[in-house]
Design a protein around this motif. Structure first.
Motif, PDB file in Angstrom:
ATOM      1  N   ASP A 182       2.334 -25.573   2.778  1.00  0.00           N
ATOM      2  CA  ASP A 182       3.072 -26.488   1.738  1.00  0.00           C
ATOM      3  C   ASP A 182       3.826 -27.221   2.570  1.00  0.00           C
ATOM      4  O   ASP A 182       5.022 -26.707   2.867  1.00  0.00           O
ATOM      5  N   ASP A 216       5.822 -29.516   1.821  1.00  0.00           N
ATOM      6  CA  ASP A 216       7.316 -29.916   1.145  1.00  0.00           C
ATOM      7  C   ASP A 216       8.175 -28.522   0.861  1.00  0.00           C
ATOM      8  O   ASP A 216       9.288 -28.866   1.115  1.00  0.00           O
ATOM      9  N   GLY A 217       7.387 -27.682   0.663  1.00  0.00           N
ATOM     10  CA  GLY A 217       8.054 -26.395   0.489  1.00  0.00           C
ATOM     11  C   GLY A 217       8.532 -25.666   1.982  1.00  0.00           C
ATOM     12  O   GLY A 217       9.703 -25.420   2.137  1.00  0.00           O
ATOM     13  N   LYS A 275       7.676 -18.064   5.542  1.00  0.00           N
ATOM     14  CA  LYS A 275       6.805 -19.190   5.133  1.00  0.00           C
ATOM     15  C   LYS A 275       5.792 -19.542   6.422  1.00  0.00           C
ATOM     16  O   LYS A 275       4.580 -19.514   6.085  1.00  0.00           O
ATOM     17  N   ALA A 332      12.723 -25.570   3.103  1.00  0.00           N
ATOM     18  CA  ALA A 332      13.049 -24.299   3.568  1.00  0.00           C
ATOM     19  C   ALA A 332      13.881 -24.470   5.232  1.00  0.00           C
ATOM     20  O   ALA A 332      14.791 -24.246   5.450  1.00  0.00           O
ATOM     21  N   THR A 351      13.673 -16.811   5.230  1.00  0.00           N
ATOM     22  CA  THR A 351      12.770 -17.935   4.390  1.00  0.00           C
ATOM     23  C   THR A 351      11.674 -18.564   5.006  1.00  0.00           C
ATOM     24  O   THR A 351      10.754 -18.513   4.878  1.00  0.00           O
TER      25      THR A 351
END
Length: 189
Positions: free
Chosen positions: A165, A167-168, A111, A172, A107
């Protein structure tokens, strides 16, 4: 010859042989156990080292995400160094990590790969950074200030366009950090 005396000698001999055999069997089991324990220790070291390195990369990424990304070193780490560092650790994590840790690593790698890094802006920022450093070394501080402004503007445009992003990405990274710690703890048991 007396049967009782013969039986006593034979039974004494058999008892001695049984004791010697039992001792040899116990020694064999102890050596096997010691070898297994030494192997487990080496295997634990092999399993845990990449997890410790992964924890370090996650901590560095967290530190980078907490900054305003106006420093060339933080942007360089985020755009050029973090993904290769994770890729270097990926084979060992895939071999020794928990399923959750492997999933979280994929993940975070995804990202980072999704960041839309404008190589022209990155080059411009790095060029301004190098020229600023040269101006400082030559003690031309006005030129260094101009280059710093140019570097900051390029970095601001770069971070505005890369689609980060925070926060995303941080969620992760936090998940990966926790699963790496969990993998180390579970392999130590």
């Amino acid at each position: 010859m007396d049967v009782v005396a013969l039986a006593a000698v034979v039974s004494s001999g058999l008892t001695s042989l049984a004791a010697i055999g039992y001792q040899a069997y116990g020694d064999h089991r102890r050596r096997t156990h010691d070898a297994r324990q030494a192997f487990e220790e080496r295997a634990w070291e092999k399993k845990s080292e990449p997890h410790y390195e992964l924890i370090g990369v996650c901590r560095r990424l967290t530190a980078v995400l907490r900054t305003d990304l106006r420093s060339m070193s933080t942007v360089r780490y985020l755009t050029r160094e973090a993904a290769p560092a994770l890729s270097k650790l990926a084979p060992e994590i895939m071999a020794y990590g928990s399923q959750r840790c492997r999933r979280d690593l994929e993940t975070v790698e995804q990202k980072l790969a999704e960041l839309d890094v404008d190589s022209g802006l990155l080059f411009e920022a790095e060029d301004a950074f190098r020229q600023k450093e040269r101006a400082i070394d030559a003690r031309r501080f006005e030129e260094a200030a101009t280059q710093r402004d140019r570097e900051c503007q390029a970095l601001e445009r770069l971070t505005a366009t890369m689609g980060l992003d925070r926060d995303g990405m941080q969620a992760a990274i936090d998940a990966l950090l926790e699963s790496a710690r969990e993998s180390v703890r579970s392999s130590a048991l």
